[in-house]
Scaffold this active site. Structure first.
Site, short mmCIF file in Angstrom:
data_model
loop_
_atom_site.label_atom_id
_atom_site.label_comp_id
_atom_site.label_asym_id
_atom_site.label_seq_id
_atom_site.Cartn_x
_atom_site.Cartn_y
_atom_site.Cartn_z
N THR C 11 0.82 -1.22 0.00
CA THR C 11 0.00 0.00 0.00
C THR C 11 0.85 1.26 0.00
O THR C 11 0.51 2.25 -0.66
CB THR C 11 -0.91 0.00 1.24
N SER C 53 0.93 -7.23 -1.09
CA SER C 53 1.48 -8.37 -0.34
C SER C 53 0.55 -9.58 -0.34
O SER C 53 0.98 -10.69 -0.06
CB SER C 53 1.86 -7.95 1.08
N ASP C 83 -0.62 -6.75 4.75
CA ASP C 83 -1.46 -7.94 4.93
C ASP C 83 -0.67 -9.22 5.21
O ASP C 83 -1.14 -10.09 5.93
CB ASP C 83 -2.37 -8.12 3.71
#
Lengths: 160, 160, 160, 160
Positions: C11, C53, C83
């Site tokens: 992100t 991820s 994640d």
């Protein structure tokens, strides 16, 4: 001179949802933008839908047209996704006696770098100053919906 | 339609100088703002001075008026400090045949929260759409210089 | 004390692609963040992959582990999606003699509001100051990978 | 592990006052920065003064030292202007048994580009991880107050 603002979603309202690791259309961002801009004109806001404009269909456009047609206000700003902004603008062409301006942004308003704030400022002046008609306000220019398109590759609107 | 942009300094261009621990008028910020806004209209920029508008005097205003008067362009945007923006606008009232818009901001463009970007977007539309005349564009409204003032306590311009 | 920075996506590096109306992993954002922070320590950056991820598999983790194992540097910062950050951290547990810190963010670095810059600042200090070991640095805390998890609903990491 | 944060003003807390057309030290910005960073550690904040550090005198430094000395907490973060940060750090050198970290920024936290958020993230990790002592945390490095200075021309701290 009061401005009626309708929001429909689009990139300008996209926020990042960590839980799904994706951007989705969130709350209308224009309220916060106008507050930061310290504006003093009178406006009223109504959220009609929260859609990526690629997901809008004829029923959505009929709803938008109907709501604007029945609105007693004559200065209408419509925030909208850019991909089908021209299509929605054309669906409004029959509405007379109102200045209707469609605006959106190529980058979400929540980004550090975005065209959203400039575009909103530009569109507010456009809806105040232009005679009745339907207009697309993007990239610091006003377009006639019958002679405009989004150039996706160039990230801008252009006259055709 | 080409827009000629003159910059004179003011809060909108203030940046923070660590070496002197103070804010001072820096390079014109409008170039970066217009680039981020992805605008496609034609413009030309010239920096006339870099002053806090409280430091402007009659000679500065005479210079600004002279430069605008001799400019072949008819759409003129002037970025200016807010404290004496109305005074400078009045000094331009004799100039005919041009749409001249003065704009600035209450908070520097470099701040995370600023009215600068909205104001520039609003002023660009104003200079494109209004008939010849001298206008002050602030807080999402257009003011006649003869009937406008900055309300310092309220941080906004108002009609008088 | 030199820091070796490996980027893998996540992100923190997501940017918005107007052409596809979606966020995707872009260029590593940490270079620009460190430049803005005016840092003076020595570092070297290498981009290993650009993945959300959730899309990482065992082969990706084996590659990351192999590259870090063979790296002559002993202070390693790994930017990574949140994640599966804990899972990747556990895959590095066999590596000895190095201080390895994993960091990411819940919101993209490009947003006006993001945890990215704070997290990078925090992680840089962590990789400089902690003894050899594998650490997850998130939410202003250092976690042991064997006793950490991402609480997706609460948008934060917690000890377990 | 609880962190006690004392604020004293400095560039990091400077905001722009339109009414006086100047930047002044405002409310402590670190609260908002920590909230945006989504931190989960325990902290308590107290504002001791709001001064440009060039305006601090021996009485101010005596007050700061006294408050920290009497504080039951052993992890102390002090936000402070950069110009006399080293001087204040030296005034705290007699305090034993506490990890005391001084941090500030070269650019106000309210700017779009600032070293403030990175520096705070870095300093939080420093105060959590370093053994008892007095430290200056700037530019992604930790400095010993007896061997540090601000290089005003280069906009950074350096070891001497």
């Amino acid at each position: 001179m009061k401005i009626k603002i309708y929001t429909t979603g689009g990139t300008i309202d996209k926020i990042y949802f960590d839980q799904k690791s994706e951007f989705q259309v969130g709350e209308p961002q224009i309220v916060e933008l106008l507050r930061e801009a310290n504006i003093t004109f009178d406006y009223e806001l109504e959220s009609l839908m929260r859609k990526d404009s690629l997901d809008m269909d004829d029923a959505d456009r009929a709803l938008i047209a109907e709501r604007i047609r029945q609105d007693p206000d004559s200065r209408i700003l419509l925030t909208h996704g850019t991909d089908t902004m021209v299509e929605t603008a054309r669906a409004l062409l029959g509405i007379e006696g109102k200045t209707i301006v469609l605006v959106g942004s190529m980058q979400p308003a929540r980004l550090r770098y975005s065209d959203a704030v400039f575009n909103i400022g530009y569109a507010i002046a456009t809806v105040q100053m232009m005679p009745p008609g339907i207009y697309v306000a993007m990239n610091g220019q006003v377009f006639d919906p019958l002679h405009a398109r989004k150039n996706v590759a160039a990230h801008r609107f252009e006259a055709v």
